[in-house]
Design a protein around this motif. Structure first.
Motif, PDB file in Angstrom:
ATOM      1  N   CYS A   1       1.089  -1.355   0.566  1.00  0.00           N
ATOM      2  CA  CYS A   1      -0.018   0.208   0.019  1.00  0.00           C
ATOM      3  C   CYS A   1       0.107   1.299  -0.032  1.00  0.00           C
ATOM      4  CB  CYS A   1      -0.473  -0.776   1.454  1.00  0.00           C
ATOM      5  SG  CYS A   1      -2.631  -1.678   1.302  1.00  0.00           S
ATOM      6  N   ALA A   2       2.050   1.576   0.888  1.00  0.00           N
ATOM      7  CA  ALA A   2       2.717   1.964   0.384  1.00  0.00           C
ATOM      8  C   ALA A   2       3.414   2.679  -0.816  1.00  0.00           C
ATOM      9  CB  ALA A   2       4.014   2.152   1.541  1.00  0.00           C
TER      10      ALA A   2
ATOM     11  N   GLU B   1       2.196   1.904  -3.717  1.00  0.00           N
ATOM     12  CA  GLU B   1       1.202   2.364  -4.629  1.00  0.00           C
ATOM     13  C   GLU B   1       0.898   4.247  -4.589  1.00  0.00           C
ATOM     14  OE1 GLU B   1      -2.432  -0.032  -4.436  1.00  0.00           O
ATOM     15  OE2 GLU B   1      -0.873  -2.062  -5.039  1.00  0.00           O
ATOM     16  N   TRP B   2       0.882   4.199  -2.553  1.00  0.00           N
ATOM     17  CA  TRP B   2       0.910   5.626  -2.737  1.00  0.00           C
ATOM     18  C   TRP B   2       1.512   6.228  -2.823  1.00  0.00           C
ATOM     19  CZ3 TRP B   2       3.262   8.752   1.170  1.00  0.00           C
ATOM     20  CH2 TRP B   2       2.552  10.081   1.234  1.00  0.00           C
ATOM     21  N   VAL B   3       3.034   6.320  -2.342  1.00  0.00           N
ATOM     22  CA  VAL B   3       4.489   6.944  -3.220  1.00  0.00           C
ATOM     23  C   VAL B   3       3.934   7.402  -4.555  1.00  0.00           C
ATOM     24  CG1 VAL B   3       6.748   7.076  -2.943  1.00  0.00           C
ATOM     25  CG2 VAL B   3       5.896   6.952  -0.472  1.00  0.00           C
ATOM     26  N   GLU B   4       3.712   6.430  -5.551  1.00  0.00           N
ATOM     27  CA  GLU B   4       4.019   6.270  -6.616  1.00  0.00           C
ATOM     28  C   GLU B   4       2.587   7.738  -7.061  1.00  0.00           C
ATOM     29  OE1 GLU B   4       5.652   5.007  -9.311  1.00  0.00           O
ATOM     30  OE2 GLU B   4       7.253   4.587  -7.876  1.00  0.00           O
ATOM     31  N   GLU B   5       1.736   7.507  -6.751  1.00  0.00           N
ATOM     32  CA  GLU B   5       0.863   7.489  -7.101  1.00  0.00           C
ATOM     33  C   GLU B   5       1.255   9.499  -6.322  1.00  0.00           C
ATOM     34  OE1 GLU B   5      -3.025   6.774  -5.291  1.00  0.00           O
ATOM     35  OE2 GLU B   5      -3.083   5.221  -6.497  1.00  0.00           O
ATOM     36  N   GLU B   6       1.060   9.324  -5.434  1.00  0.00           N
ATOM     37  CA  GLU B   6       2.457  10.776  -4.605  1.00  0.00           C
ATOM     38  C   GLU B   6       3.009  11.989  -5.032  1.00  0.00           C
ATOM     39  OE1 GLU B   6       0.193  12.695  -2.945  1.00  0.00           O
ATOM     40  OE2 GLU B   6      -1.988  10.926  -2.917  1.00  0.00           O
TER      41      GLU B   6
ATOM     42  N   LYS C   1      11.666   8.056  -3.835  1.00  0.00           N
ATOM     43  CA  LYS C   1      10.225   7.274  -3.870  1.00  0.00           C
ATOM     44  C   LYS C   1      10.574   5.971  -2.660  1.00  0.00           C
ATOM     45  CE  LYS C   1       8.026   8.527  -8.446  1.00  0.00           C
ATOM     46  NZ  LYS C   1       7.985   7.886  -9.688  1.00  0.00           N
TER      47      LYS C   1
ATOM     48  N   ALA D   1       8.854   5.880   0.921  1.00  0.00           N
ATOM     49  CA  ALA D   1       7.809   4.206   1.119  1.00  0.00           C
ATOM     50  C   ALA D   1       8.046   3.601   2.300  1.00  0.00           C
ATOM     51  CB  ALA D   1       7.849   3.464  -0.170  1.00  0.00           C
TER      52      ALA D   1
ATOM     53  N   TYR E   1       6.882   5.439   5.419  1.00  0.00           N
ATOM     54  CA  TYR E   1       5.286   6.013   5.466  1.00  0.00           C
ATOM     55  C   TYR E   1       4.576   4.543   5.764  1.00  0.00           C
ATOM     56  CZ  TYR E   1       0.287   5.634   3.685  1.00  0.00           C
ATOM     57  OH  TYR E   1      -0.721   6.101   3.908  1.00  0.00           O
TER      58      TYR E   1
END
Length: 123
Positions: free
Chosen positions: A54-55, A57-62, A71, A75, A78
């Motif tokens: 999840c971390a 995926e979140w970092v890739e978006e943010e 990144k 990640a 996070y």
């Protein structure tokens, strides 16, 4: 006299039964504890893996415009914060490995979606 004999036999049987039950419990208790610990560790590892993914995926978006090293560090931190909320003891090295694994799985999913090929992908 017969009642005294019955009481003696009953005491004897109950004593043997108590010793047997105690022996069985003493034998199986460490094994059961070890199995429960293995199950808990497996469960904790799956939680760590899920939170790390999840971390990623979140970092890739943010952080889409950032470098890979930035990144990765974001990640990792996070994921550490997420895992800390579950109060699971975990090493930084395990988090880093799980972040790398999550990134590899995400890259594989992107390749599959681009090619439209489902061969070799776990569902």
């Amino acid at each position: 006299m017969l009642e005294l004999l019955q009481a003696s036999i009953l005491d004897w049987v109950l004593t043997i039964l108590g010793v047997f039950v105690t022996s069985v419990l003493a034998y199986f208790t460490p094994r059961v504890k070890r199995m429960l610990k293995i199950i808990a560790d497996r469960d904790n590892l799956s939680i760590i893996s899920s939170l790390s993914h999840c971390a990623v995926e979140w970092v890739e978006e943010e952080y889409s415009g950032e470098t890979g090293a930035r990144k990765f560090e974001e990640a990792t931190s996070y994921a550490a914060k997420l895992i800390e909320q579950y109060k699971i003891p975990v090493s930084d090295e395990l988090i880093r490995v799980q972040i790398q694994h999550g990134w590899q799985q995400m890259q594989q999913k992107h390749r599959v979606h681009e090619k439209g090929d489902l061969e070799g992908v776990e569902v």
